[in-house]
Design an enzyme around this catalytic site. Structure first.
Site, PDB file in Angstrom:
ATOM      1  N   LYS A 150      47.409  29.947  44.331  1.00  0.00           N
ATOM      2  CA  LYS A 150      47.202  30.527  42.997  1.00  0.00           C
ATOM      3  C   LYS A 150      48.311  31.508  42.673  1.00  0.00           C
ATOM      4  O   LYS A 150      48.753  32.267  43.537  1.00  0.00           O
ATOM      5  CB  LYS A 150      45.847  31.250  42.946  1.00  0.00           C
ATOM      6  CG  LYS A 150      45.494  31.810  41.566  1.00  0.00           C
ATOM      7  CD  LYS A 150      44.083  32.384  41.555  1.00  0.00           C
ATOM      8  CE  LYS A 150      44.020  33.747  42.183  1.00  0.00           C
ATOM      9  NZ  LYS A 150      42.637  34.317  42.153  1.00  0.00           N
ATOM     10  N   LYS A 152      49.702  34.290  39.385  1.00  0.00           N
ATOM     11  CA  LYS A 152      49.277  35.034  38.200  1.00  0.00           C
ATOM     12  C   LYS A 152      50.283  34.833  37.074  1.00  0.00           C
ATOM     13  O   LYS A 152      51.488  34.717  37.309  1.00  0.00           O
ATOM     14  CB  LYS A 152      49.118  36.517  38.533  1.00  0.00           C
ATOM     15  CG  LYS A 152      48.007  36.785  39.556  1.00  0.00           C
ATOM     16  CD  LYS A 152      47.825  38.257  39.804  1.00  0.00           C
ATOM     17  CE  LYS A 152      46.755  38.515  40.857  1.00  0.00           C
ATOM     18  NZ  LYS A 152      45.415  38.057  40.446  1.00  0.00           N
ATOM     19  N   ASP A 181      45.968  32.529  37.169  1.00  0.00           N
ATOM     20  CA  ASP A 181      45.102  33.662  36.832  1.00  0.00           C
ATOM     21  C   ASP A 181      45.789  34.501  35.764  1.00  0.00           C
ATOM     22  O   ASP A 181      46.897  35.004  35.980  1.00  0.00           O
ATOM     23  CB  ASP A 181      44.871  34.483  38.110  1.00  0.00           C
ATOM     24  CG  ASP A 181      43.935  35.663  37.907  1.00  0.00           C
ATOM     25  OD1 ASP A 181      43.466  35.888  36.779  1.00  0.00           O
ATOM     26  OD2 ASP A 181      43.665  36.367  38.908  1.00  0.00           O
ATOM     27  N   ASN A 183      44.350  37.287  34.489  1.00  0.00           N
ATOM     28  CA  ASN A 183      43.920  38.679  34.629  1.00  0.00           C
ATOM     29  C   ASN A 183      43.509  39.312  33.297  1.00  0.00           C
ATOM     30  O   ASN A 183      43.916  40.422  32.962  1.00  0.00           O
ATOM     31  CB  ASN A 183      44.996  39.531  35.291  1.00  0.00           C
ATOM     32  CG  ASN A 183      45.064  39.305  36.789  1.00  0.00           C
ATOM     33  OD1 ASN A 183      46.075  38.781  37.285  1.00  0.00           O
ATOM     34  ND2 ASN A 183      44.025  39.661  37.521  1.00  0.00           N
ATOM     35  N   GLU A 207      41.985  31.124  35.392  1.00  0.00           N
ATOM     36  CA  GLU A 207      41.097  32.231  35.757  1.00  0.00           C
ATOM     37  C   GLU A 207      41.214  33.394  34.778  1.00  0.00           C
ATOM     38  O   GLU A 207      42.315  33.792  34.402  1.00  0.00           O
ATOM     39  CB  GLU A 207      41.457  32.688  37.170  1.00  0.00           C
ATOM     40  CG  GLU A 207      40.530  33.715  37.763  1.00  0.00           C
ATOM     41  CD  GLU A 207      40.903  34.003  39.210  1.00  0.00           C
ATOM     42  OE1 GLU A 207      40.686  35.142  39.654  1.00  0.00           O
ATOM     43  OE2 GLU A 207      41.422  33.091  39.902  1.00  0.00           O
ATOM     44  N   GLU A 233      34.950  37.554  39.120  1.00  0.00           N
ATOM     45  CA  GLU A 233      35.289  38.636  40.038  1.00  0.00           C
ATOM     46  C   GLU A 233      34.898  40.000  39.482  1.00  0.00           C
ATOM     47  O   GLU A 233      34.801  40.976  40.241  1.00  0.00           O
ATOM     48  CB  GLU A 233      36.775  38.625  40.373  1.00  0.00           C
ATOM     49  CG  GLU A 233      37.678  39.022  39.217  1.00  0.00           C
ATOM     50  CD  GLU A 233      39.144  38.852  39.540  1.00  0.00           C
ATOM     51  OE1 GLU A 233      39.853  39.874  39.613  1.00  0.00           O
ATOM     52  OE2 GLU A 233      39.579  37.703  39.719  1.00  0.00           O
ATOM     53  N   ASP A 256      32.915  38.634  43.766  1.00  0.00           N
ATOM     54  CA  ASP A 256      33.561  39.715  44.511  1.00  0.00           C
ATOM     55  C   ASP A 256      32.451  40.468  45.233  1.00  0.00           C
ATOM     56  O   ASP A 256      31.589  41.066  44.595  1.00  0.00           O
ATOM     57  CB  ASP A 256      34.309  40.625  43.536  1.00  0.00           C
ATOM     58  CG  ASP A 256      35.069  41.744  44.220  1.00  0.00           C
ATOM     59  OD1 ASP A 256      34.440  42.484  45.003  1.00  0.00           O
ATOM     60  OD2 ASP A 256      36.281  41.895  43.965  1.00  0.00           O
ATOM     61  N   HIS A 283      36.477  36.437  46.008  1.00  0.00           N
ATOM     62  CA  HIS A 283      37.583  37.260  45.543  1.00  0.00           C
ATOM     63  C   HIS A 283      37.845  38.347  46.579  1.00  0.00           C
ATOM     64  O   HIS A 283      36.985  39.180  46.855  1.00  0.00           O
ATOM     65  CB  HIS A 283      37.239  37.892  44.192  1.00  0.00           C
ATOM     66  CG  HIS A 283      38.327  38.757  43.634  1.00  0.00           C
ATOM     67  ND1 HIS A 283      38.207  40.123  43.503  1.00  0.00           N
ATOM     68  CD2 HIS A 283      39.562  38.440  43.172  1.00  0.00           C
ATOM     69  CE1 HIS A 283      39.322  40.609  42.976  1.00  0.00           C
ATOM     70  NE2 HIS A 283      40.160  39.616  42.773  1.00  0.00           N
ATOM     71  N   GLU A 303      39.416  32.857  48.624  1.00  0.00           N
ATOM     72  CA  GLU A 303      40.739  33.382  48.288  1.00  0.00           C
ATOM     73  C   GLU A 303      41.327  34.050  49.526  1.00  0.00           C
ATOM     74  O   GLU A 303      40.696  34.925  50.131  1.00  0.00           O
ATOM     75  CB  GLU A 303      40.653  34.405  47.152  1.00  0.00           C
ATOM     76  CG  GLU A 303      42.017  34.999  46.809  1.00  0.00           C
ATOM     77  CD  GLU A 303      41.976  36.011  45.682  1.00  0.00           C
ATOM     78  OE1 GLU A 303      42.875  35.980  44.824  1.00  0.00           O
ATOM     79  OE2 GLU A 303      41.037  36.833  45.652  1.00  0.00           O
TER      80      GLU A 303
END
Length: 344
Positions: A150, A152, A181, A183, A207, A233, A256, A283, A303
Site C-alpha cells: 500500500k 499513500k 490510501d 488519508n 482507503e 481505522e 485499529d 491498522h 497491515e
C-alpha cells in the site's frame, strides 16, 4: 520517540518517528501485562501520560476482568465521550489486561480467545513514495514474500497520484495487490474523479478517500467507485463501526485496536463485521493485531507497518508475507536499553 524504518509521509503531514506510550500492568501475583499506544504527535504525550497515571490509580486493587472494567470506563467517561485521548487510553489498558490474562495461563492471546496462532496474509505499508529512492525497499519487500503493498496518495494533483501509482505498478507487476490510501484528504466529488482515473491500474482498494467522519460521503463515493472502498481505522469503538456499517460506508473494514476498544472492543466489532459480511483488516499494532485477526471470522489482511520494533527485545517479523501471532500474551518484551535510549 521510537525511530521508524522510513518516515511515514501522508497527505496531511509526515511522521518522522513514532511517539509511543508504553503500558505495564502488574498484578498482585507479579504478572506483567504489556501494551503500547501510538500518539501520532509528541504534542499529546504529556496529556496521555497524565491520563495513564490517573487511570492507574483508579484501577489499583481491582480484578483483571476486561468486560467489567470496560463497563467501569463507560460509566466514568460517558458524559465526556470516548473519542480521542480517552479512547486511546481505554483501549491500551484493555490490551494490557488481555496480555496479562493470557500470560497467566502461559498461552498466546489468540489461544486464550479460543483460536490458534495462524498466519495472516500481510501487506507492506508505505507512506508517499519517491520511486527513485524507495524502489529498493519495495523490491526487498517483494523478495521477502509480500504479495501486496500500500502507498499513500493525495499530497498533490491527480497527475502526481497517477505518476506514483504507475511507477509502483511498473515495479511490482500485475500480480501483486496494490492498495492506495488518501488519508481523508479529498471531498466526494474529487474522490470520484481521481478513483475513476486510477482504476486502470487495477487497485485493490481505495482507503479513506474522504474525512473519516463523513459516512455519507464515503457511501456516495462507494456507490459509483469502480474500486472497493476501505475505511475504519478511525472508527471509535464498536458503536462507531455500527454507524458506518448502517451508512454503507465501505466495502471493507480496517480496525485499529487502539481506537476500536482494545481486544474487548475488537471482539465485539468482529461480530458486527461478520453480520455485515465485511472483510476485516488491521491498522498498525502488528503484535496485537496478529492475535485478534487470528480469531476474526472475516479476517482479510494485516497491515505491516512496524512502529514499535525498535523497542522490543524480539520484534515480530513477517515470514513469506504473513504475520503469525506469538505468545505468551502478545509476545512482547521491552528492550529496556532501547526504551531508555528513546525516552522522550
Amino acid at each position: 520517540m521510537v525511530p521508524l524504518k522510513m518516515p511515514i509521509r501522508t497527505a496531511v503531514g509526515t511522521i518522522p518517528s513514532a511517539p509511543l506510550v508504553l503500558i505495564d500492568l502488574i498484578t498482585e501475583e507479579g504478572i506483567r501485562g504489556r501494551s503500547y499506544i501510538f500518539a501520532y504527535t509528541p504534542f499529546v504525550l504529556p496529556a496521555l501520560l497524565r491520563l495513564v497515571e490517573e487511570t492507574s490509580a483508579e484501577l489499583r486493587g481491582k480484578p483483571v476482568v476486561p468486560i467489567d472494567r470496560m463497563r467501569d470506563f463507560d460509566r466514568r467517561f460517558r458524559l465526556l465521550g470516548w473519542q480521542g485521548l480517552v479512547g486511546m487510553i481505554v483501549s491500551g489498558v484493555d490490551m494490557a489486561f488481555w496480555d496479562a490474562l493470557a500470560r497467566a495461563k502461559g498461552v498466546a492471546v489468540a489461544e486464550f480467545l479460543g483460536g490458534s496462532c495462524s498466519p495472516i496474509p500481510a501487506y507492506a505499508s508505505y507512506g508517499m513514495i519517491d520511486i527513485a529512492k524507495d524502489e529498493p525497499e519495495i523490491r526487498a519487500a517483494l523478495e521477502s514474500g509480500f504479495r501486496a503493498l500500500k502507498i499513500k496518495l493525495g499530497g498533490g494533483s491527480l497527475d502526481n497520484d497517477r505518476r506514483s501509482v504507475a511507477a509502483v505498478r511498473a515495479v511490482i507487476g500485475p500480480d501483486v495487490a496494490l492498495m492506495v490510501d488518501y488519508n481523508q484528504s479529498l471531498d466526494p466529488v474529487e474522490a470520484r474523479r481521481r478513483i475513476t482515473d486510477l482504476a486502470a491500474f487495477d487497485l485493490y482498494w481505495i482507503e479513506e478517500p474522504v474525512p473519516a467522519e463523513d459516512l455519507r460521503g464515503h457511501a456516495q463515493v462507494r456507490a459509483s467507485s469502480p474500486v472497493p472502498i476501505q475505511t475504519g481505522e478511525n472508527w471509535w469503538f464498536p458503536s462507531g463501526m455500527a454507524n458506518a456499517v448502517a451508512a454503507g460506508a465501505s466495502d471493507y473494514a480496517m480496525l485499529d485496536v487502539m481506537k476500536i476498544g482494545g481486544v474487548t472492543g475488537w471482539t465485539r466489532a468482529m461480530g458486527i463485521a461478520e453480520g455485515a459480511s465485511l472483510p476485516v483488516s488491521s491498522h498498525l499494532f502488528i503484535e496485537a493485531s496478529a492475535h485478534v485477526l487470528a480469531v476474526t471470522p472475516t479476517a482479510h489482511w494485516a497491515e505491516h507497518l512496524d512502529i514499535a520494533g525498535a523497542i522490543l527485545a524480539v520484534p515480530l517479523q513477517p515470514v513469506d508475507g504473513k504475520l503469525t501471532a506469538r505468545g505468551p500474551g502478545f509476545g512482547m518484551e521491552w528492550d529496556e536499553a532501547a526504551v531508555k535510549r528513546y525516552l522522550a
